[in-house]
Each structure stands twice: as C-alpha cells, then as structure tokens.
Design a protein around this motif. Structure first.
Motif, PDB file in Angstrom:
ATOM      1  N   VAL A   1     -12.258 -22.023  32.241  1.00 39.53           N
ATOM      2  CA  VAL A   1     -11.119 -21.661  33.072  1.00 39.53           C
ATOM      3  C   VAL A   1     -10.400 -22.934  33.505  1.00 39.53           C
ATOM      4  O   VAL A   1     -11.036 -23.903  33.917  1.00 39.53           O
ATOM      5  CB  VAL A   1     -11.568 -20.874  34.330  1.00 39.53           C
ATOM      6  N   ALA A   2      -9.083 -22.916  33.414  1.00 39.95           N
ATOM      7  CA  ALA A   2      -8.266 -24.004  33.945  1.00 39.95           C
ATOM      8  C   ALA A   2      -7.899 -23.636  35.382  1.00 39.95           C
ATOM      9  O   ALA A   2      -7.373 -22.550  35.626  1.00 39.95           O
ATOM     10  CB  ALA A   2      -7.012 -24.186  33.118  1.00 39.95           C
ATOM     11  N   VAL A   3      -8.180 -24.526  36.317  1.00 41.61           N
ATOM     12  CA  VAL A   3      -7.834 -24.311  37.718  1.00 41.61           C
ATOM     13  C   VAL A   3      -6.662 -25.227  38.045  1.00 41.61           C
ATOM     14  O   VAL A   3      -6.778 -26.445  37.944  1.00 41.61           O
ATOM     15  CB  VAL A   3      -9.034 -24.603  38.647  1.00 41.61           C
ATOM     16  N   VAL A   4      -5.554 -24.617  38.407  1.00 44.66           N
ATOM     17  CA  VAL A   4      -4.325 -25.357  38.683  1.00 44.66           C
ATOM     18  C   VAL A   4      -4.093 -25.362  40.183  1.00 44.66           C
ATOM     19  O   VAL A   4      -4.014 -24.307  40.811  1.00 44.66           O
ATOM     20  CB  VAL A   4      -3.125 -24.722  37.954  1.00 44.66           C
ATOM     21  N   SER A   5      -3.981 -26.559  40.733  1.00 40.08           N
ATOM     22  CA  SER A   5      -3.757 -26.674  42.169  1.00 40.08           C
ATOM     23  C   SER A   5      -2.665 -27.698  42.435  1.00 40.08           C
ATOM     24  O   SER A   5      -2.302 -28.479  41.554  1.00 40.08           O
ATOM     25  CB  SER A   5      -5.053 -27.073  42.880  1.00 40.08           C
ATOM     26  N   GLY A   6      -2.184 -27.681  43.646  1.00 42.29           N
ATOM     27  CA  GLY A   6      -1.144 -28.612  44.063  1.00 42.29           C
ATOM     28  C   GLY A   6      -0.451 -28.105  45.302  1.00 42.29           C
ATOM     29  O   GLY A   6      -0.700 -26.992  45.755  1.00 42.29           O
ATOM     30  N   ASP A   7       0.429 -28.936  45.832  1.00 43.56           N
ATOM     31  CA  ASP A   7       1.124 -28.590  47.068  1.00 43.56           C
ATOM     32  C   ASP A   7       2.585 -28.225  46.857  1.00 43.56           C
ATOM     33  O   ASP A   7       3.267 -27.831  47.792  1.00 43.56           O
ATOM     34  CB  ASP A   7       1.045 -29.755  48.055  1.00 43.56           C
ATOM     35  N   THR A   8       3.073 -28.388  45.621  1.00 42.60           N
ATOM     36  CA  THR A   8       4.481 -28.109  45.368  1.00 42.60           C
ATOM     37  C   THR A   8       4.630 -27.067  44.266  1.00 42.60           C
ATOM     38  O   THR A   8       3.727 -26.875  43.452  1.00 42.60           O
ATOM     39  CB  THR A   8       5.233 -29.390  44.951  1.00 42.60           C
ATOM     40  N   ALA A   9       5.782 -26.436  44.227  1.00 41.40           N
ATOM     41  CA  ALA A   9       6.063 -25.366  43.270  1.00 41.40           C
ATOM     42  C   ALA A   9       6.402 -25.955  41.907  1.00 41.40           C
ATOM     43  O   ALA A   9       7.559 -26.104  41.555  1.00 41.40           O
ATOM     44  CB  ALA A   9       7.197 -24.497  43.783  1.00 41.40           C
ATOM     45  N   GLU A  10       5.387 -26.267  41.133  1.00 39.87           N
ATOM     46  CA  GLU A  10       5.601 -26.849  39.814  1.00 39.87           C
ATOM     47  C   GLU A  10       5.573 -25.823  38.690  1.00 39.87           C
ATOM     48  O   GLU A  10       5.892 -26.135  37.547  1.00 39.87           O
ATOM     49  CB  GLU A  10       4.579 -27.953  39.561  1.00 39.87           C
ATOM     50  N   VAL A  11       5.171 -24.595  38.995  1.00 40.41           N
ATOM     51  CA  VAL A  11       5.192 -23.514  38.014  1.00 40.41           C
ATOM     52  C   VAL A  11       6.117 -22.439  38.577  1.00 40.41           C
ATOM     53  O   VAL A  11       5.715 -21.332  38.867  1.00 40.41           O
ATOM     54  CB  VAL A  11       3.765 -22.971  37.752  1.00 40.41           C
ATOM     55  N   ALA A  12       7.377 -22.809  38.740  1.00 40.10           N
ATOM     56  CA  ALA A  12       8.334 -21.939  39.422  1.00 40.10           C
ATOM     57  C   ALA A  12       9.339 -21.287  38.492  1.00 40.10           C
ATOM     58  O   ALA A  12      10.196 -20.542  38.944  1.00 40.10           O
ATOM     59  CB  ALA A  12       9.062 -22.737  40.500  1.00 40.10           C
ATOM     60  N   THR A  13       9.223 -21.552  37.189  1.00 38.04           N
ATOM     61  CA  THR A  13      10.152 -20.966  36.218  1.00 38.04           C
ATOM     62  C   THR A  13       9.351 -20.408  35.041  1.00 38.04           C
ATOM     63  O   THR A  13       8.214 -20.833  34.807  1.00 38.04           O
ATOM     64  CB  THR A  13      11.131 -22.023  35.676  1.00 38.04           C
ATOM     65  N   PRO A  14       9.939 -19.497  34.289  1.00 35.98           N
ATOM     66  CA  PRO A  14       9.238 -18.993  33.099  1.00 35.98           C
ATOM     67  C   PRO A  14       8.899 -20.113  32.118  1.00 35.98           C
ATOM     68  O   PRO A  14       7.812 -20.123  31.530  1.00 35.98           O
ATOM     69  CB  PRO A  14      10.234 -18.004  32.493  1.00 35.98           C
ATOM     70  N   GLN A  15       9.782 -21.081  31.964  1.00 28.95           N
ATOM     71  CA  GLN A  15       9.517 -22.180  31.038  1.00 28.95           C
ATOM     72  C   GLN A  15       8.344 -23.038  31.505  1.00 28.95           C
ATOM     73  O   GLN A  15       7.504 -23.436  30.703  1.00 28.95           O
ATOM     74  CB  GLN A  15      10.755 -23.061  30.844  1.00 28.95           C
ATOM     75  N   SER A  16       8.264 -23.315  32.803  1.00 28.21           N
ATOM     76  CA  SER A  16       7.139 -24.118  33.301  1.00 28.21           C
ATOM     77  C   SER A  16       5.824 -23.348  33.185  1.00 28.21           C
ATOM     78  O   SER A  16       4.771 -23.935  32.939  1.00 28.21           O
ATOM     79  CB  SER A  16       7.374 -24.598  34.732  1.00 28.21           C
ATOM     80  N   ALA A  17       5.878 -22.022  33.306  1.00 31.67           N
ATOM     81  CA  ALA A  17       4.680 -21.203  33.113  1.00 31.67           C
ATOM     82  C   ALA A  17       4.231 -21.254  31.654  1.00 31.67           C
ATOM     83  O   ALA A  17       3.038 -21.392  31.361  1.00 31.67           O
ATOM     84  CB  ALA A  17       4.942 -19.768  33.537  1.00 31.67           C
ATOM     85  N   LEU A  18       5.189 -21.163  30.743  1.00 35.76           N
ATOM     86  CA  LEU A  18       4.874 -21.256  29.322  1.00 35.76           C
ATOM     87  C   LEU A  18       4.325 -22.636  28.983  1.00 35.76           C
ATOM     88  O   LEU A  18       3.348 -22.756  28.243  1.00 35.76           O
ATOM     89  CB  LEU A  18       6.112 -20.948  28.485  1.00 35.76           C
ATOM     90  N   ASP A  19       4.933 -23.683  29.531  1.00 33.22           N
ATOM     91  CA  ASP A  19       4.447 -25.042  29.306  1.00 33.22           C
ATOM     92  C   ASP A  19       3.011 -25.188  29.786  1.00 33.22           C
ATOM     93  O   ASP A  19       2.181 -25.805  29.106  1.00 33.22           O
ATOM     94  CB  ASP A  19       5.338 -26.072  30.006  1.00 33.22           C
ATOM     95  N   LEU A  20       2.704 -24.629  30.941  1.00 31.12           N
ATOM     96  CA  LEU A  20       1.343 -24.687  31.468  1.00 31.12           C
ATOM     97  C   LEU A  20       0.378 -23.961  30.539  1.00 31.12           C
ATOM     98  O   LEU A  20      -0.690 -24.481  30.209  1.00 31.12           O
ATOM     99  CB  LEU A  20       1.285 -24.076  32.875  1.00 31.12           C
ATOM    100  N   ALA A  21       0.742 -22.765  30.112  1.00 28.30           N
ATOM    101  CA  ALA A  21      -0.125 -21.986  29.223  1.00 28.30           C
ATOM    102  C   ALA A  21      -0.400 -22.751  27.930  1.00 28.30           C
ATOM    103  O   ALA A  21      -1.537 -22.795  27.456  1.00 28.30           O
ATOM    104  CB  ALA A  21       0.508 -20.631  28.918  1.00 28.30           C
ATOM    105  N   MET A  22       0.627 -23.376  27.380  1.00 30.79           N
ATOM    106  CA  MET A  22       0.456 -24.122  26.129  1.00 30.79           C
ATOM    107  C   MET A  22      -0.369 -25.393  26.351  1.00 30.79           C
ATOM    108  O   MET A  22      -1.179 -25.771  25.507  1.00 30.79           O
ATOM    109  CB  MET A  22       1.813 -24.471  25.520  1.00 30.79           C
ATOM    110  N   THR A  23      -0.190 -26.049  27.491  1.00 28.75           N
ATOM    111  CA  THR A  23      -0.991 -27.234  27.821  1.00 28.75           C
ATOM    112  C   THR A  23      -2.459 -26.865  27.927  1.00 28.75           C
ATOM    113  O   THR A  23      -3.328 -27.549  27.363  1.00 28.75           O
ATOM    114  CB  THR A  23      -0.500 -27.869  29.135  1.00 28.75           C
ATOM    115  N   VAL A  24      -2.754 -25.794  28.644  1.00 26.64           N
ATOM    116  CA  VAL A  24      -4.138 -25.352  28.805  1.00 26.64           C
ATOM    117  C   VAL A  24      -4.737 -24.993  27.452  1.00 26.64           C
ATOM    118  O   VAL A  24      -5.862 -25.387  27.131  1.00 26.64           O
ATOM    119  CB  VAL A  24      -4.228 -24.166  29.793  1.00 26.64           C
ATOM    120  N   ASN A  25      -3.983 -24.291  26.630  1.00 31.41           N
ATOM    121  CA  ASN A  25      -4.483 -23.914  25.313  1.00 31.41           C
ATOM    122  C   ASN A  25      -4.724 -25.137  24.446  1.00 31.41           C
ATOM    123  O   ASN A  25      -5.740 -25.230  23.759  1.00 31.41           O
ATOM    124  CB  ASN A  25      -3.504 -22.958  24.628  1.00 31.41           C
ATOM    125  N   TYR A  26      -3.826 -26.100  24.478  1.00 27.09           N
ATOM    126  CA  TYR A  26      -3.956 -27.315  23.671  1.00 27.09           C
ATOM    127  C   TYR A  26      -5.138 -28.164  24.138  1.00 27.09           C
ATOM    128  O   TYR A  26      -5.914 -28.660  23.322  1.00 27.09           O
ATOM    129  CB  TYR A  26      -2.663 -28.133  23.745  1.00 27.09           C
TER     130      TYR A  26
END
Length: 121
Positions: A13-38
């Motif tokens: 499991v990838a645990v994503v944490s932080g204090d700012t809204a860095e996954v606030a758009t569909p593109q940033s969500a897709l980027d995160l999903a692809m980063t985790v998969n890679y």
C-alpha cells in the motif's frame, strides 16, 4: 507530499500524506496513481484527506467525482483517511456512506482503518 510504501498482511500500500492539497485535480490524481504503479507495481493508495484539499469535499465543485473516477478507471483502490466530523452537508455525508459500501473507495477515520480496508480488498 510524502509517499511511503508499507506492506499490510502481504498487501503493498502507498500511504500519501502531507499538509497541502497536492492531489486536487484529476490530472494530479492520475499522476499519483501512475507514480505508485511505476514505483511499486501497486494499485492501493491510502490518502490523508489533507492532500485532496477542501474543494474535494464540496460536492458541487465536481472535484471528488473527477478524482475518484480516475482511480476507478485505472483500477486503483483508494482509502481516504481523516476527520470528517465537522462536515455538516447531508449530500456529502450520503456520498461518504455510499462510497464506503462499494469496493473502490473508502473513507476512514484513521490511517490504520484505511490500511486495514485496503489489505482486505
């Protein structure tokens, strides 16, 4: 944004944490999903609700639907953890409730609860 990879009962499991809204758009969500998969080959993500930003929890913005649709389309299981007690919107509460009945997205009160759900999916 911090991505930590943990193994829970044999499930990565990838645990994503932080204090700012860095996954606030569909593109940033897709980027995160692809980063985790890679980086891990995984498709399970536990997100601290703070990385999504408050617009996510205002359903009329459409942000939640767009981000979650990216996760569903790319077969990512997501558990979003944090305190939801201060939200008073009935539509939002209904959305959280209905999401938790499904198999793609889960809204958890704690990181431990999110990890437990992801390990079972």
């Amino acid at each position: 944004m911090n991505i930590e990879y943990v193994n829970v009962n044999g499930t990565d499991v990838a645990v994503v944490s932080g204090d700012t809204a860095e996954v606030a758009t569909p593109q940033s969500a897709l980027d995160l999903a692809m980063t985790v998969n890679y980086e891990s080959g995984g498709s399970r993500i536990a997100l601290d609700k703070r990385v999504l930003g408050e617009d996510f929890f205002i359903l009329s913005t459409g942000v939640a639907g767009e981000i979650l649709q990216k996760f569903v389309n790319y077969r990512v299981k997501a558990a979003i953890y944090g305190d939801y007690s201060h939200y008073t919107s009935k539509p939002l509460r209904d959305f959280l409730y209905e999401s938790n009945k499904g198999k793609h997205v889960f809204f958890a009160a704690s990181r431990a609860e999110a990890l437990e759900w992801l390990a079972q999916m």
